[in-house]
Design an enzyme around this catalytic site. Structure first.
Site, PDB file in Angstrom:
ATOM      1  CG  ASP A 150      -8.148   4.575   0.681  1.00  0.00           C
ATOM      2  OD1 ASP A 150      -8.024   3.330   0.739  1.00  0.00           O
ATOM      3  OD2 ASP A 150      -7.337   5.365   1.183  1.00  0.00           O
ATOM      4  CD  GLU A 159      -0.346   5.278  -3.943  1.00  0.00           C
ATOM      5  OE1 GLU A 159       0.198   5.561  -2.868  1.00  0.00           O
ATOM      6  OE2 GLU A 159      -1.134   4.331  -4.104  1.00  0.00           O
ATOM      7  CG  ASP A 213      -1.921   1.062   1.264  1.00  0.00           C
ATOM      8  OD1 ASP A 213      -2.281   1.544   0.182  1.00  0.00           O
ATOM      9  OD2 ASP A 213      -2.350   1.454   2.369  1.00  0.00           O
TER      10      ASP A 213
HETATM   11  C1  GLC Z   1      -4.690   3.378   2.907  1.00  0.00           C
HETATM   12  C2  GLC Z   1      -5.175   2.133   2.157  1.00  0.00           C
HETATM   13  C3  GLC Z   1      -6.191   1.400   3.000  1.00  0.00           C
HETATM   14  C4  GLC Z   1      -5.580   1.060   4.336  1.00  0.00           C
HETATM   15  C5  GLC Z   1      -5.061   2.298   5.031  1.00  0.00           C
HETATM   16  C6  GLC Z   1      -4.300   1.985   6.303  1.00  0.00           C
HETATM   17  O1  GLC Z   1      -5.711   4.278   3.031  1.00  0.00           O
HETATM   18  O2  GLC Z   1      -5.684   2.455   0.908  1.00  0.00           O
HETATM   19  O3  GLC Z   1      -6.655   0.261   2.351  1.00  0.00           O
HETATM   20  O4  GLC Z   1      -6.520   0.431   5.146  1.00  0.00           O
HETATM   21  O5  GLC Z   1      -4.184   3.006   4.170  1.00  0.00           O
HETATM   22  O6  GLC Z   1      -3.215   1.169   6.057  1.00  0.00           O
END
Ligand code: GLC
Length: 784
Positions: free
Chosen positions: A484, A410, A407
């Site tokens: 998200d 980017e 995650d």
């Molecule tokens: C980001 C991710 C989400 C995750 C959060 C905490 O917002 O997109 O899926 O739960 O970070 O790690």
């Protein structure tokens, strides 16, 4: 912020016309063909062309230096190009392979591309390619009245992207994903044009921020970038499927996933302790709801330090993971790129000591604020760093973990620009380049590092990787979830064209957070979303902290019932989905696809975004509006069976369908077949019964394939698989089936059946020349 008020449309804010200040690359002044490479010099630049295959051409126009046909890390196709014929006339130079012809008009320089029959595919528009001294590049192509556009990876909005303007810049967008939200987490600068039922594709392999403008003018579109060159591939088609095969020949295909990863995933930001995870799993078992995966979000770590477990919350992760595995459940922890700045933290120490973090040209490390606070970021553009990071995953594999969730890659940073300082200079394996240039491939390279590292450590088992960010080629390493989203009906609606467009962008393994990530979900939304999720390639329920819980039982019995039914349905459909994943690994075709891919000549399908297909013979038409129990379903030519009731519906028209809360409308094309397994509590449980459902027709021929292997290792690469192709001919009330099998794998099923649907009377079925005996009405037993 002023931009959030009417000040945004203050007259003084109006930007200049995008074409101002651009200069043409100028006419051809000389050219040569050297081996399989065409090189041209223009008044203000250079041009290079090579053919990867008869049906794939690579073109570069460079106004700033030598045209060398550069390749980003998206590209896996080898250096070897093929030969082509070259002809010259007064006005043009023509290069052709048989399947493609490139006509280079000399003055003004315009490049047009024709198919093998001489029909124009890509026609450059009046100003062709242009550039600015400030390094922006752009090119213009004609847009015909009937052109439709698909792909562009992960974009909001509807299916057909005609009329859209899209920017590729990997972005962490927590704020709502609106129709106008442009850049999201993935950048896939590739699209397919469908013109009068025929398709061709373009991949603009430029890692800078790129823009595709299909909106500003009605008869032409442009693609351009703020840096690099006009470096692109054209794929000849002529079908959408051919284009995908061609594009994925160049950028690679998705490996066959481990079976457990196509089961149901449960996630929450976060399950915060071992006890919470154990209780969660217990509830799934008690409630008879299948589950294969539990995700661990950032709270499992010690102060959000990657490659750690918090000792208080998760005192014995190894035991937990082993216990869950015994119950058929895999644990997938999140791993973000940000490494906490902490001089006592070994990962940080190693990174600093061995020079593994992203740095400024002056040599100082770039720090950015993410979950752990001030953090450094591994420089994944260096092979050395990728190897190091990959090896670090031993921490997880030693605990029995086989899947990782990447995650914030980017990379996301909590600042105004949302990302790393563009001035950072990446190592790029000894060819240093700025973050401005390599931003869009950071996530792809993190994925490569993670996938390859996991693969090395899993002793022959297939790793699973989920990623948020990526670039073309991401399909080689990871499944993609759409980030998200929110618990809005609009986001359920939008998820369908989004996942379909990811599919036609070469990423077959994709899906949204089921139930919605942010905002409060509700029972009806979760039920309807789970129905969609049951048949999307990636199926995970995930929600954010601070919002209501949305596990299957969160909204009472009535909804729990529906959610259970559809998670169970997923397990029934796994054999069908698994075969489609295997096909994706060979041809690049998506598991979930838009109707237009199968019915390109049917105008009704060109922007049909609220229905989708699973493979080439199943249509799913979910309800995506609150309180609605009715919807219009478009069925293309042919006869269709209601999956649930067997009701026959004629195609070529719309039907008003009744779909109460517990019904997901699914239709199967007459004359075809689907494979189903029995409901299991996890993919680790034995699949005892395999059934081929055959749908009656009085005149049809269909090739039905079914693929099996051990579902977890790479033994299939050495022939340990079972590929069955059934040719099914139905005519005048009799059915002939012939089978062809390859591979040495012996499946675990105890019984193997054929069920015939829709026949009014007894039908004779011959299977490989032997008459099948009907056991009960419509049910026949098959021999392995
Ligand atoms: C980001 C991710 C989400 C995750 C959060 C905490 O917002 O997109 O899926 O739960 O970070 O790690």
């Amino acid at each position: 912020m002023l931009e959030d008020t009417s000040f945004a449309i203050h007259p003084g804010q109006q930007k200049q016309n995008g074409q101002d200040g651009y200069k043409a690359i100028g006419p051809i002044v000389s050219y040569k063909k050297e081996g399989n490479l065409f090189n041209g010099t223009t008044e203000n630049g250079e041009l290079a062309i090579a053919f990867k295959r008869e049906d794939i051409v690579h073109i570069e126009m460079n106004p700033f230096g030598k045209a060398t046909l550069p390749k980003s890390p998206a590209i896996i196709v080898s250096e070897k190009d093929i030969d082509f014929k070259i002809d010259e006339s007064n006005h043009s130079i023509t290069l052709s392979t048989g399947a493609l012809t490139v006509v280079i008009q000399k003055d003004p320089l315009l490049i047009n591309i024709l198919d093998g029959k001489g029909e124009v595919l890509v026609q450059e528009s009046k100003s062709g390619m242009a550039y600015k001294e400030t390094r922006e590049v752009i090119c213009y192509k004609e847009m015909e009245e009937n052109d439709h556009f698909y792909g562009f990876g992960e974009k909001t909005g509807f299916l057909d992207k005609r009329g859209e303007k899209m920017v590729m810049w990997n972005s962490d967008v927590y704020a709502p994903h609106n129709p106008e939200t442009d850049s999201l987490y993935e950048s896939i600068p590739f699209f397919t044009t469908l013109r009068d039922g025929k398709a061709f594709g373009i991949f603009f392999d430029n890692t800078f921020k790129t823009t595709f403008d299909l909106r500003s003018e009605t008869d032409r579109y442009s693609f351009g970038s703020e840096g690099g060159t006009i470096n692109y591939y054209v794929f000849a088609g002529p079908t959408m499927k051919n284009v995908l095969e061609q594009y994925t020949y160049v950028t690679g295909r998705s490996p066959i996933p481990p079976k457990w990863s196509i089961g149901y995933h449960q996630s929450r930001y976060s399950y915060e302790s071992e006890q919470e995870v154990r209780e969660l799993v217990k509830l799934f078992k008690e409630k008879n709801i299948p589950i294969d995966v539990v995700h661990l979000d950032i709270h499992y770590m010690e102060g959000y330090r990657v490659f750690t477990f918090d000792k208080n919350r998760f005192p014995n992760p190894k035991q937990l993971i082993q216990d869950l595995k015994e119950q058929g459940i895999h644990v997938v922890p999140i791993v973000d790129p940000g490494v906490k700045e902490d001089s006592e933290y070994p990962i940080y120490q190693e990174g600093v000591r061995n020079d593994l973090f992203c740095k400024y040209i002056e040599g100082n490390i770039y720090f950015g604020e993410v979950w752990p606070g001030n953090s450094a970021f591994p420089d994944f553009t260096s092979e050395n760093v990728r190897k190091w990071w990959g090896e670090k995953h031993e921490f997880y594999t030693d605990l029995g973990i086989e899947g990782i969730w990447n995650d914030m890659n980017e990379p996301a940073v909590f600042n105004e620009t949302k990302t790393m300082d563009l001035k950072v200079i990446h190592d790029n394996d000894g060819n240093p380049k700025s973050h401005r240039e390599l931003h869009n491939i950071y996530g792809l390279l993190m994925g490569k590092s993670t996938y390859e590292g996991m693969k090395d450590q899993l002793s022959g088992k297939r790793p699973f990787l989920l990623t948020r960010a990526g670039y073309s080629g991401v399909q080689r390493y990871a499944a993609v979830w759409t980030g998200d989203n929110r618990s809005f009906w609009e986001h359920l609606q939008m998820a369908i064209p989004m996942v379909m467009n990811l599919g036609v962008s070469g990423v077959p393994f994709a899906g949204p957070d089921v139930g919605g990530f942010a905002h409060d979900s509700n029972g009806e939304l979760l039920a309807r979303w789970t129905q969609v999720g049951a048949l999307t390639p990636f199926f995970r329920n995930h929600s954010a902290l601070g919002f209501v819980r949305q596990e299957p039982w969160s909204f009472g019995e009535k909804y729990e019932e529906v959610v259970r039914k559809y998670i169970q349905l997923r397990y029934q459909w796994l054999p069908q989905l698994y075969t489609l994943f295997k096909e994706a690994s060979q041809s690049g075709l998506p598991v979930m696809r838009p109707l237009v891919m199968e019915y390109p000549n049917d105008e009704n399908t060109v922007n049909l975004y609220d229905q989708f297909m699973i493979g080439d013979n199943v249509i799913v038409a979910p309800i995506v509006k609150p309180t609605d129990e009715y919807r219009v379903v478009y069925l293309p030519e042919g006869t269709w069976y209601d999956f649930w009731t067997g009701e026959v519906l004629e195609g070529g028209k719309r039907h008003l369908i009744h779909a109460p809360l517990d019904k997901l409308p699914i239709y199967v094309l007459a004359g075809t077949a689907i494979a189903q397994g029995n409901v299991r509590m996890s993919t680790e449980e034995k699949e005892a019964t395999r059934t081929v459902h055959l749908y009656y027709s009085n005149n049809s021929e269909y090739t039905f394939t079914m693929y099996e292997d051990d579902g977890s290792t790479f033994a299939f690469e050495n022939g340990e698989y079972l590929d069955m192709a059934f040719t099914i001919t139905q005519k005048d009330g009799s059915i002939q089936m012939t089978s062809e099998r390859s591979g040495s794998f012996k499946p675990e099923w105890e019984s193997f059946h054929l069920v015939l649907h829709g026949a009014q009377e007894h039908v004779k079925i011959e299977f490989d020349g032997v008459l099948l005996e009907e056991q009960e009405k419509g049910k026949y037993s098959l021999k392995m």
